[in-house]
Each structure stands twice: as C-alpha cells, then as structure tokens.
Design a protein around this motif. Structure first.
Motif, PDB file in Angstrom:
ATOM      1  N   THR A  68      29.511  53.909  15.862  1.00 18.12           N
ATOM      2  CA  THR A  68      29.332  53.267  16.748  1.00 18.12           C
ATOM      3  C   THR A  68      29.434  54.629  18.574  1.00 18.12           C
ATOM      4  OG1 THR A  68      31.788  54.774  17.709  1.00 18.12           O
ATOM      5  CG2 THR A  68      32.047  52.624  16.323  1.00 18.12           C
ATOM      6  N   PRO A  69      28.863  53.698  19.310  1.00 17.14           N
ATOM      7  CA  PRO A  69      28.640  54.082  20.596  1.00 17.14           C
ATOM      8  C   PRO A  69      30.244  55.762  20.929  1.00 17.14           C
ATOM      9  CG  PRO A  69      28.410  52.336  20.577  1.00 17.14           C
ATOM     10  CD  PRO A  69      29.292  52.778  19.427  1.00 17.14           C
ATOM     11  N   GLU A  70      29.874  56.164  22.165  1.00 23.16           N
ATOM     12  CA  GLU A  70      30.532  57.166  23.149  1.00 23.16           C
ATOM     13  C   GLU A  70      32.313  56.782  23.113  1.00 23.16           C
ATOM     14  OE1 GLU A  70      31.054  60.573  25.891  1.00 23.16           O
ATOM     15  OE2 GLU A  70      29.702  58.744  25.905  1.00 23.16           O
ATOM     16  N   TYR A  71      33.391  56.975  22.986  1.00 22.33           N
ATOM     17  CA  TYR A  71      34.081  56.481  23.188  1.00 22.33           C
ATOM     18  C   TYR A  71      35.324  57.376  24.206  1.00 22.33           C
ATOM     19  CZ  TYR A  71      34.512  51.786  20.025  1.00 22.33           C
ATOM     20  OH  TYR A  71      33.989  50.772  19.985  1.00 22.33           O
ATOM     21  N   GLY A  72      36.078  56.595  25.024  1.00 19.80           N
ATOM     22  CA  GLY A  72      36.705  57.190  25.571  1.00 19.80           C
ATOM     23  C   GLY A  72      38.259  56.465  27.288  1.00 19.80           C
ATOM     24  N   ILE A  73      38.244  57.225  27.609  1.00 20.67           N
ATOM     25  CA  ILE A  73      39.325  56.724  28.384  1.00 20.67           C
ATOM     26  C   ILE A  73      38.098  56.269  30.200  1.00 20.67           C
ATOM     27  CG2 ILE A  73      41.569  56.899  30.024  1.00 20.67           C
ATOM     28  CD1 ILE A  73      42.162  59.192  27.770  1.00 20.67           C
ATOM     29  N   ALA A  74      37.740  55.386  30.763  1.00 27.97           N
ATOM     30  CA  ALA A  74      37.316  54.765  31.301  1.00 27.97           C
ATOM     31  C   ALA A  74      38.444  54.134  32.562  1.00 27.97           C
ATOM     32  CB  ALA A  74      36.519  54.226  31.574  1.00 27.97           C
ATOM     33  N   ALA A  75      38.336  54.918  34.262  1.00 23.78           N
ATOM     34  CA  ALA A  75      38.853  54.217  35.477  1.00 23.78           C
ATOM     35  C   ALA A  75      37.885  53.916  35.834  1.00 23.78           C
ATOM     36  CB  ALA A  75      39.850  55.045  36.082  1.00 23.78           C
ATOM     37  N   GLY A  76      38.593  52.061  36.760  1.00 24.15           N
ATOM     38  CA  GLY A  76      38.189  51.221  37.715  1.00 24.15           C
ATOM     39  C   GLY A  76      37.847  52.869  39.439  1.00 24.15           C
ATOM     40  N   ASP A  77      39.504  53.118  39.264  1.00 22.42           N
ATOM     41  CA  ASP A  77      38.833  54.247  40.358  1.00 22.42           C
ATOM     42  C   ASP A  77      39.553  55.586  39.811  1.00 22.42           C
ATOM     43  OD1 ASP A  77      41.560  53.234  40.458  1.00 22.42           O
ATOM     44  OD2 ASP A  77      40.622  51.899  42.559  1.00 22.42           O
ATOM     45  N   ARG A  78      39.959  56.414  41.485  1.00 20.27           N
ATOM     46  CA  ARG A  78      40.974  57.593  40.751  1.00 20.27           C
ATOM     47  C   ARG A  78      41.984  57.191  40.026  1.00 20.27           C
ATOM     48  NH1 ARG A  78      44.657  59.811  44.205  1.00 20.27           N
ATOM     49  NH2 ARG A  78      45.537  58.412  46.473  1.00 20.27           N
ATOM     50  N   VAL A  79      42.611  58.024  39.535  1.00 22.48           N
ATOM     51  CA  VAL A  79      43.516  57.486  38.110  1.00 22.48           C
ATOM     52  C   VAL A  79      45.259  58.022  40.008  1.00 22.48           C
ATOM     53  CG1 VAL A  79      44.965  58.304  36.712  1.00 22.48           C
ATOM     54  CG2 VAL A  79      42.742  58.843  36.617  1.00 22.48           C
TER      55      VAL A  79
ATOM     56  N   ALA B 262      44.761  47.094  34.703  1.00 24.20           N
ATOM     57  CA  ALA B 262      45.127  47.890  34.325  1.00 24.20           C
ATOM     58  C   ALA B 262      44.315  48.876  35.181  1.00 24.20           C
ATOM     59  CB  ALA B 262      45.018  47.758  32.799  1.00 24.20           C
ATOM     60  N   ARG B 263      45.267  50.167  35.355  1.00 22.73           N
ATOM     61  CA  ARG B 263      44.283  51.487  35.940  1.00 22.73           C
ATOM     62  C   ARG B 263      43.405  52.378  34.466  1.00 22.73           C
ATOM     63  NH1 ARG B 263      46.266  52.880  40.790  1.00 22.73           N
ATOM     64  NH2 ARG B 263      44.778  53.224  40.910  1.00 22.73           N
ATOM     65  N   LEU B 264      43.588  52.149  33.404  1.00 25.57           N
ATOM     66  CA  LEU B 264      42.911  53.038  32.384  1.00 25.57           C
ATOM     67  C   LEU B 264      42.226  51.408  31.582  1.00 25.57           C
ATOM     68  CD1 LEU B 264      44.646  55.828  32.468  1.00 25.57           C
ATOM     69  CD2 LEU B 264      42.539  55.438  33.812  1.00 25.57           C
ATOM     70  N   ALA B 265      41.409  51.744  30.498  1.00 24.04           N
ATOM     71  CA  ALA B 265      41.119  51.497  29.663  1.00 24.04           C
ATOM     72  C   ALA B 265      40.413  52.061  27.776  1.00 24.04           C
ATOM     73  CB  ALA B 265      39.737  50.206  30.062  1.00 24.04           C
TER      74      ALA B 265
END
Length: 228
Positions: free
Chosen positions: A118-129, A181-184
C-alpha cells in the motif's frame, strides 16, 4: 523444506509444498492473463474513490492487462454488483474485515491472489492539533484504526479518541477536510487530495490482494481433498 503428502489409491507421494504452491499460483495467473488478453476490457470492481489503496492496485492491474476499473463506496456494493453480473471480477484486499463474505459465497470463486504494498499511511490533520488534554475526533476505517495507536505522537497518546466511521481512507481525509473530525487515519493520496498535513506516518504494508469471479456453469465447488 515443508512437505505436502498427496494420498492416492494405494500410494503415498511426498511433494515439496513450495513447488505445489508456486505451480498453483502460476497456473492461476496464466489462465487469467490468457482470458484477459482474449477479452480486453473486462470490468474489475473495487473500493473507491480514487486514491484508495484498492484503486491504486486495481489501476496497476488494469494497466498491465487492459482491464476497465469501476469504483464503489463499499465492498458490500462491489459484492452486490459482482453477483448481479455488472462486474467481471472483484478486487478485495486481505486486510478487509468482510473478506469472508466473498470467500464463503457459494456463487463466487477465488481466481487469483498476489502481494502488493500500500502507499504510506498515518495520522493527518487539516490544521494544527488542538492543544490540551481533551478527546480527539478521529475519522478512520475500522480496518486501519490500529495504526493510530501504533504511530500516535507521545503528546497525544493519553487523549481519549472519539472514532468517526469512514468507508475508505479517502473518505476519512474528506471528513477531516470538511470539519467532521480533527484527525484522520489515511494514506498519502488522501493527504494530497484533501490538503491535509501529516501528524505521524508509517510505511505502507505489503498485503495479499484477492480476485473473485462468479462461478462458471457446472463448476464444482472446491474441497480440502481436491486441488483448485
């Protein structure tokens, strides 16, 4: 070396297991490749939208075998369309929690399987946590939720998580981009497509991909004492 014992009337024959599995793998792909070459444009269905790991793997196959790809919001819909004969094949990752519905359906057959990362995975945010110690809303597919605990930064580790269900990695990224949501937990294409930024990452995983087709007329079911 692992040994497989074939029982035949009046005899016992030892066959190297690795050779047996390799021959089966090659035979399945040879048969499929010949069919695809003879019938260009066979329709392959899998999970969308564009940018999911399933989409990327489907397009990898399509480019090499002249297939047509159709994307769906859920694998349940892929299953329904395959049974309705609107698709020729379904591409399903082994990491999908509902894969058994394909394996055990009496009208379907597993035609081939192969590993692909798969591609790289992880936790992402739209702006700062958001700072503080309050709960965090995290959009994710059920199958990849465990990635959150694996890579979450120490500063966020003790904060409670409120899970927001997503149907795909791209849907999770879309939820965050829309403020749901804040994170994905998502993949690299999801981060790029929705303008997110990484909070933490991990390399992709090599998983098995399975290809299912409706069983052919008069095709006998497989059993443990019968070679596929």
């Amino acid at each position: 070396m692992a040994i497989r014992t074939d029982l035949t009337p009046g005899s016992v024959r030892a066959v190297p297991l690795s050779r047996t599995l390799a021959s089966e793998y090659a035979a399945r792909w040879s048969e499929l490749s010949d069919r695809w070459a003879a019938r260009p444009g066979s329709v392959l269905g899998t999970l969308g939208p564009e940018g999911t790991s399933s989409d990327l793997t489907a397009r990898f196959l399509a480019a090499g075998h002249g297939l047509s790809v159709r994307l769906f919001r859920t694998f349940d819909e892929v299953l329904d369309r395959l049974l309705a004969e609107e698709l020729d094949f379904a591409l399903v990752p082994s990491a999908y929690a509902g894969l058994t519905r394909f394996h055990w359906h009496r009208d379907l057959r597993l035609r081939a399987f192969f590993p692909r990362a798969t591609p790289e995975y992880g936790i992402a945010a739209g702006d700062r946590v958001p700072p503080g110690d309050g709960p965090l809303s995290v959009a994710a597919m059920w199958e990849v939720r465990r990635i959150y605990a694996e890579v979450v930064p120490q500063a966020l580790r003790d904060r409670d998580v409120h899970w927001v269900d997503a149907s795909s990695t791209q849907h999770a990224a879309e939820i965050v981009a829309g403020g749901g949501a804040r994170l994905a937990v998502t993949n690299a294409p999801g981060v790029r497509a929705h303008g997110l930024r990484w909070v933490a990452t991990r390399p992709g995983a090599e998983i098995l991909w399975t290809l299912f087709e409706r069983s052919r007329e008069h095709e006998a079911p497989f059993t443990a004492d019968q070679q596929p």
